[in-house]
Each structure stands twice: as structure tokens, then as C-alpha cells.
Design a protein around this motif. Structure first.
Motif, PDB file in Angstrom:
ATOM      1  N   VAL A  49       0.810  -1.221   0.000  1.00 59.43           N
ATOM      2  CA  VAL A  49       0.000   0.000   0.000  1.00 59.43           C
ATOM      3  C   VAL A  49       0.845   1.274   0.000  1.00 59.43           C
ATOM      4  CG1 VAL A  49      -1.666   1.354   1.340  1.00 59.43           C
ATOM      5  CG2 VAL A  49      -2.043  -1.096   0.977  1.00 59.43           C
ATOM      6  N   PRO A  50       1.906   1.375   0.835  1.00 57.77           N
ATOM      7  CA  PRO A  50       2.716   2.603   0.797  1.00 57.77           C
ATOM      8  C   PRO A  50       3.294   2.899  -0.588  1.00 57.77           C
ATOM      9  CG  PRO A  50       3.211   1.348   2.774  1.00 57.77           C
ATOM     10  CD  PRO A  50       2.352   0.468   1.914  1.00 57.77           C
ATOM     11  N   LYS A  51       3.724   1.865  -1.309  1.00 50.28           N
ATOM     12  CA  LYS A  51       4.249   2.068  -2.666  1.00 50.28           C
ATOM     13  C   LYS A  51       3.149   2.603  -3.583  1.00 50.28           C
ATOM     14  CE  LYS A  51       7.399  -1.891  -2.273  1.00 50.28           C
ATOM     15  NZ  LYS A  51       7.725  -3.224  -2.848  1.00 50.28           N
ATOM     16  N   ALA A  52       1.968   2.020  -3.447  1.00 49.38           N
ATOM     17  CA  ALA A  52       0.849   2.458  -4.280  1.00 49.38           C
ATOM     18  C   ALA A  52       0.483   3.911  -3.983  1.00 49.38           C
ATOM     19  CB  ALA A  52      -0.360   1.550  -4.049  1.00 49.38           C
ATOM     20  N   LEU A  53       0.506   4.284  -2.710  1.00 55.41           N
ATOM     21  CA  LEU A  53       0.180   5.663  -2.337  1.00 55.41           C
ATOM     22  C   LEU A  53       1.207   6.646  -2.895  1.00 55.41           C
ATOM     23  CD1 LEU A  53      -1.015   5.196   1.357  1.00 55.41           C
ATOM     24  CD2 LEU A  53      -2.415   5.862  -0.606  1.00 55.41           C
ATOM     25  N   ASP A  54       2.475   6.241  -2.927  1.00 56.20           N
ATOM     26  CA  ASP A  54       3.512   7.103  -3.512  1.00 56.20           C
ATOM     27  C   ASP A  54       3.229   7.349  -4.993  1.00 56.20           C
ATOM     28  OD1 ASP A  54       4.861   7.353  -1.135  1.00 56.20           O
ATOM     29  OD2 ASP A  54       6.344   5.796  -1.585  1.00 56.20           O
ATOM     30  N   ILE A  55       2.824   6.297  -5.695  1.00 54.58           N
ATOM     31  CA  ILE A  55       2.511   6.429  -7.125  1.00 54.58           C
ATOM     32  C   ILE A  55       1.302   7.338  -7.318  1.00 54.58           C
ATOM     33  CG2 ILE A  55       1.673   5.162  -9.148  1.00 54.58           C
ATOM     34  CD1 ILE A  55       3.381   2.780  -8.161  1.00 54.58           C
ATOM     35  N   ILE A  56       0.297   7.156  -6.483  1.00 60.62           N
ATOM     36  CA  ILE A  56      -0.902   7.991  -6.571  1.00 60.62           C
ATOM     37  C   ILE A  56      -0.554   9.460  -6.338  1.00 60.62           C
ATOM     38  CG2 ILE A  56      -3.022   8.584  -5.317  1.00 60.62           C
ATOM     39  CD1 ILE A  56      -3.570   5.610  -5.059  1.00 60.62           C
TER      40      ILE A  56
END
Length: 405
Positions: free
Chosen positions: A324-331
Motif C-alpha cells: 500500500v505505501p508504494k501504491a500511495l507514492d505512485i498515486i
């Protein structure tokens, strides 16, 4: 002939400034059960009624996203007026969105849209089927003139973020989607699932995915499909080597199947206890509102709805949480990209004004060197540049374009 920039840049400036009026309200699985969500489901006919409401709905843009896990309305305009109108059309009290749902505006609404598109807000974490459903919902709104360039670009940025999250993280690792969940559940109920008879009701986007997964993972299962539009069922059967039957015949034939899966959203219950004449049938109701009565359990049959399926799969999702943290960075990166695009778009009027001015100088001072014309343009716009250096970048860009000609 002088280009008519004025009407264009004024319209675009007004449109982009409306980002502060961007909103979303809705209900989802977090606070509302499948039964409650079913009351707020928006089918095609209801969506058309809302999108055709004209000025009475007080919103320029509207996107209606209705799935088994959520009903959401995105838009540009007066959110409270839209809530009243939507509630009136679906026949539910307006304050229910406070009780069961959420209301977000501006940046919070944008962030929510990106999370939804990237599978971070799905009932099954990392389920990217929602991205396709969002794309279809936006396309449907555009047909009714309810999708401006601003909102369309916002959705496109969200879908780009979704693609990157899917390709650069392990958020969707494995096969834990709602459509594949049906396969895992069938295999759990019937260890010899490869040879059973399955009836699939409904061939919308989600239903098609379920059907394709059945053909892929259970190639020897005897699959029959039923759909309101018979031609669509016939075409699916032709392409995926299975049988089909008319939608209205479903209640008459269910006893011939080991597994009955419903993905069709229906106003009234489609399969009732009186239709069931033997025990041992597994019913999977993956639609909201549900089309299969839970009372079939009293006849020795098994019954699962979308909430049951999600609960079964939650145990496999721990690894996804770490992504999730990686996905939030991309978002966050793609939101920043959208904000930068939005800033540039807001300043289009200034670029058009510079072009107008240079065009006027060309006409009025044909013997004046380009360098002198540029200086005159800068003198006219120096006040704007001093007030906002960001605008100065666009002025220089327009002048640079002029010098190349």
C-alpha cells in the motif's frame, strides 16, 4: 483574420476554476451491508434519468459509478442539490449518505477517486476491476454531455495511476479479484469442480469476467450463460464454447445445475425458494441488489453473497497490505502531475492574451522588428508577471513560440 481566442480562454478558465467544486458522495462496503447497498444501486435506466435531469441537478459534470461494492456520484457543481436529486430518483432519504456513506469535496474527492481507481478502496484490496468500471461510467456520462474536459482529464490521470500501481507493485499479486473469488469458492465447495454444471446469470462487465475465469480455470465444467439480451449470451457462448439460454427461463432450469452464479442486478428477487426442488445446489449471489433469496439455505443448499466471498478472501491479503505505501507514492505522484497540468490549463487565457497582443502588433507595426514587438508585449504584461512568477513562465513560452515563426 485575427483568431478568436477570447471566448475559448474564458470558457476554459471558468471550467478549470471549478475544481474546488469537484465532489464525490456515496456508500460502500465500509458502512453498508450488501442489502443496504442494493437499495442505492443505480442501473442504466436510473442513470439515464439522473444524467438527463438538466439544470435542475445544478452540476455540469456527473459520473455515476455503481458496482456490487459501492454506489458513488462524482461531479462538478452543488453537491447538496445533486444528493437531493439522486435520492429522489432512487427513492431513498438524502440523509442516508451521512449515515451509511461519505461526502468529499475538492482535494479530498480527487484523492478518493485515485484510490478507488487503483484498487486501494476496493472491498478486496488490489481488485482492479473497478478501473474498467470507472472508465465505462465516464464514457457513459460523456454520451449525455456530463463530462467536461477537466473531469475527463482527471479520470484519465487516475486511470494512468491505476495502471502504474498494477504494473509496479505487488498490490494485485495472485488471483484475488472478485471474479476469481467465485472460482476459488467453487473449487472449495466442489473438489471435482472441473466436471460440474454451472449456470451464470448476467453478462455485464463483471459477469463476463466471471465467465471467462470459469472457462480458463475450469475448462471442462459445463457452463451455461443467461443474459437479458439474448444476442449477447449467444455471442459469449459462441466465443467461449458454452451453452446459453433465455433470461426468463432461469427459474425453470436451476435444478439441473450444481452451481448457480448471479451477477445480474435485478429489481426483484430472481431465484426464490419455490424454484428450488433439490438440495446440494451452491448459490453465489455476486450482485447488488441481490437476485437470489438467502432462504434457499433452508432447503439444504449453500448460499454466498459478495460480502461472504470478500470475508473468505481477506486471509490472503496480508501481503498486499505491505504494498500500500508504494501504491500511495505512485498515486501522489500522479495527483501532482494532474495539479501541474491544471495550473497550466488555468493560465491558458494568459497565453492566448499574449498571442492576441503579438498578433495585434504584427498588424499595427509591420515594420517593427520582432525584438521590439516582444518588448512591447512584455511591457503590457509585466504587472501580471510580477504578481505571479508562474504566469511569467507561460508568457515567455508564448513569446518563444512566436519567435520561432
Amino acid at each position: 483574420m485575427k483568431p478568436d481566442w477570447s471566448m475559448k480562454y474564458l470558457a476554459e478558465e471558468k471550467e478549470c476554476q471549478g475544481l474546488n467544486d469537484f465532489f464525490v458522495f456515496g456508500i460502500n462496503y465500509n458502512k453498508a451491508s450488501a442489502e443496504i447497498r442494493g437499495k442505492y444501486a443505480i442501473d442504466t435506466s436510473t442513470a439515464e434519468t439522473i444524467l438527463n435531469a438538466g439544470s435542475t441537478i445544478d452540476a455540469t459534470d456527473l459520473i455515476l459509478l455503481s458496482t456490487c461494492n459501492r454506489t458513488e456520484v462524482y461531479g462538478l457543481g452543488n453537491m447538496e442539490v445533486v444528493i437531493q436529486k439522486v435520492s429522489e430518483v432512487i427513492g431513498q432519504p438524502a440523509d442516508s449518505f451521512e449515515k451509511y456513506g461519505y461526502k468529499l469535496k475538492a482535494k479530498a474527492a480527487v484523492f478518493h477517486l485515485f484510490k478507488v481507481a487503483s484498487g486501494l478502496d476496493s472491498q478486496i484490496l488490489g481488485d482492479f476491476e473497478i478501473a474498467g468500471q470507472l472508465k465505462q461510467a465516464a464514457k457513459f456520462s460523456k454520451k449525455f454531455g456530463r463530462l467536461s474536459n477537466l473531469t475527463e482529464r482527471l479520470v484519465n490521470f487516475a486511470l494512468q495511476a491505476s495502471k502504474e500501481v498494477k504494473s509496479k507493485t505487488q498490490l494485485s499479486k495472485g488471483t484475488v479479484s472478485a471474479s476469481y473469488a467465485a472460482i476459488e469458492l467453487i473449487q472449495e465447495i466442489h473438489p471435482q469442480a472441473d466436471s460440474i454444471k454451472i449456470l451464470l446469470i448476467g453478462l455485464g462487465l463483471f459477469g463476463e469476467n466471471v465467465g471467462k475465469n470459469i472457462r480458463h480455470y475450469l475448462p471442462n465444467a459445463r457452463l451455461t450463460v443467461a443474459n437479458r439480451t439474448l444476442m449477447k449470451a449467444e455471442m459469449f457462448a459462441h466465443h467461449h464454447r458454452c451453452s446459453y439460454l433465455p433470461f426468463e427461463k432461469v427459474g425453470e432450469v436451476i435444478n439441473a445445475y450444481d452451481v448457480v452464479i448471479n451477477t445480474a442486478a435485478v429489481e426483484a428477487v430472481l431465484i426464490k425458494p419455490e424454484h428450488v426442488q433439490r438440495n446440494g445446489i451452491a448459490f453465489l449471489d455476486m450482485s447488488v441488489p441481490g437476485g437470489i433469496s438467502p432462504d434457499v439455505q433452508q432447503l439444504g443448499c449453500t448460499y454466498y453473497n459478495i460480502d461472504h466471498i470478500s470475508a473468505i478472501l481477506n486471509k490472503t491479503l496480508a501481503a498486499r497490505q505491505a504494498e500500500v505505501p508504494k501504491a500511495l507514492d505512485i498515486i501522489q505522484y500522479h495527483i501532482k502531475e494532474f495539479v501541474e497540468w491544471h495550473k497550466v490549463y488555468l493560465q491558458r487565457w494568459l497565453i492566448y492574451r499574449v498571442k492576441d497582443l503579438l498578433f495585434e502588433l504584427d498588424c499595427a507595426e509591420s515594420t517593427v522588428p520582432k525584438e521590439k514587438k516582444v518588448q512591447n508585449a512584455l511591457n503590457h504584461l509585466v504587472v501580471n508577471i510580477k504578481k505571479d512568477p508562474y504566469k511569467g513562465c507561460h508568457v515567455l513560452g508564448a513569446i518563444n513560440e512566436y519567435l520561432k515563426n
